[in-house]
Structures are given as C-alpha cells and as structure tokens.
Write a protein that holds these residues in place. Structure first.
Motif, mmCIF file in Angstrom:
data_model
loop_
_atom_site.group_PDB
_atom_site.id
_atom_site.type_symbol
_atom_site.label_atom_id
_atom_site.label_comp_id
_atom_site.label_asym_id
_atom_site.label_seq_id
_atom_site.Cartn_x
_atom_site.Cartn_y
_atom_site.Cartn_z
ATOM 1 N N UNK A 37 -42.066 -31.207 -27.756
ATOM 2 C CA UNK A 37 -43.202 -31.071 -28.665
ATOM 3 C C UNK A 37 -44.467 -31.724 -28.111
ATOM 4 N N UNK A 38 -44.349 -32.519 -27.061
ATOM 5 C CA UNK A 38 -45.500 -33.170 -26.447
ATOM 6 C C UNK A 38 -46.254 -32.152 -25.601
ATOM 7 N N UNK A 39 -47.475 -31.800 -26.002
ATOM 8 C CA UNK A 39 -48.246 -30.774 -25.301
ATOM 9 C C UNK A 39 -48.724 -31.228 -23.928
ATOM 10 N N UNK A 40 -48.778 -32.532 -23.703
ATOM 11 C CA UNK A 40 -49.226 -33.040 -22.406
ATOM 12 C C UNK A 40 -48.100 -33.112 -21.374
ATOM 13 N N UNK A 41 -46.869 -33.000 -21.822
ATOM 14 C CA UNK A 41 -45.728 -33.058 -20.906
ATOM 15 C C UNK A 41 -45.630 -31.742 -20.141
#
Length: 137
Positions: free
Chosen positions: A119-123
C-alpha cells in the motif's frame, strides 16, 4: 599489450559483491546497446541499461546505486535474452538493489509486513517482487 581494468579502491568491495551475488562477468559486456534497445522500462530510467554496465565496468558504483534505474528495472530478462555475450543485466540490477538494501540495513522482509509495503506508493514494486521471489522459496 596487456589490457587491464581498473576499479577505484573506494568501490572495489561493492563491485566484487555484485559479481559474487549475480554470478555475472561485468567485463563481458561490449556496449552493443541491445539491452537498452529492448528494455520495456526505459522511459522510467535515468541511466540507460548499457550505461549502467559501463559505470560498473569503470567501478562507478556510486552513480549506479544513486540512480532510479536499478529500481525501475522490471527484471523481465529481455536484456539477457538479447545480449550477444550472455550477460544477465537483470541479475546485476538485482545484486545492486540487494547491496543498496543491505547498506541501509533493510535486507530482511517479514511476511506480516508485505501488506503494508504493497500500500506504500513510494515503495518500488520491484523491491517487493524481488523480496517475494527470494523469501518464497
């Protein structure tokens, strides 16, 4: 005349680690550019795949590890299939990503954290996929 490759002492350890992890010979690349020509993720890269190989050949590990190219690589192995010398650039990219994560102290992925990472968009998605490949065996 004897040809020698010079790797700056500063990054010699990292270059040797890349060779050990990937089991690939960096100096086998002859810079033909077929890896770059066939790469489907090229639009997301700041350094082209054949340029990554050249930086590694010259021992410029800092340029490689600071680029977003290592995280943009889709590991589709198109580069390996197209390479006339049989160099698997996707494996080299995986080795650089692994060294980068190890240097940051983030080389362990716990199964219970996978949902949060997705869910982490930066990952970078490739980091999660690579970790799943590694820890699902």
């Amino acid at each position: 005349m004897i040809r020698t490759k010079h790797i700056p002492d500063k990054y010699e350890k990292e270059i040797l680690q890349i060779k050990k992890i990937s089991n690939e010979m960096i100096n086998d690349c002859m810079q033909c550019g077929k890896c770059t020509a066939g790469c489907p993720a090229i639009t997301e890269m700041d350094i082209l795949p054949h340029q990554i190989m050249r930086h590694l050949q010259l021992g410029q590990f800092n340029k490689v590890i600071e680029s977003k190219t290592i995280w943009s690589c889709a590991s589709c192995f198109t580069c390996a299939a197209r390479c006339p010398r049989g160099v698997d650039l996707a494996s080299l990219m995986e080795a650089v990503r692994l060294i980068s994560l190890r240097q940051k102290g983030n080389n362990r992925l716990k199964v219970q954290n996978i949902g949060q990472l997705m869910t982490d968009e930066k990952m970078p998605q490739q980091a999660v996929v690579s970790a799943l490949r590694k820890y699902s065996k």
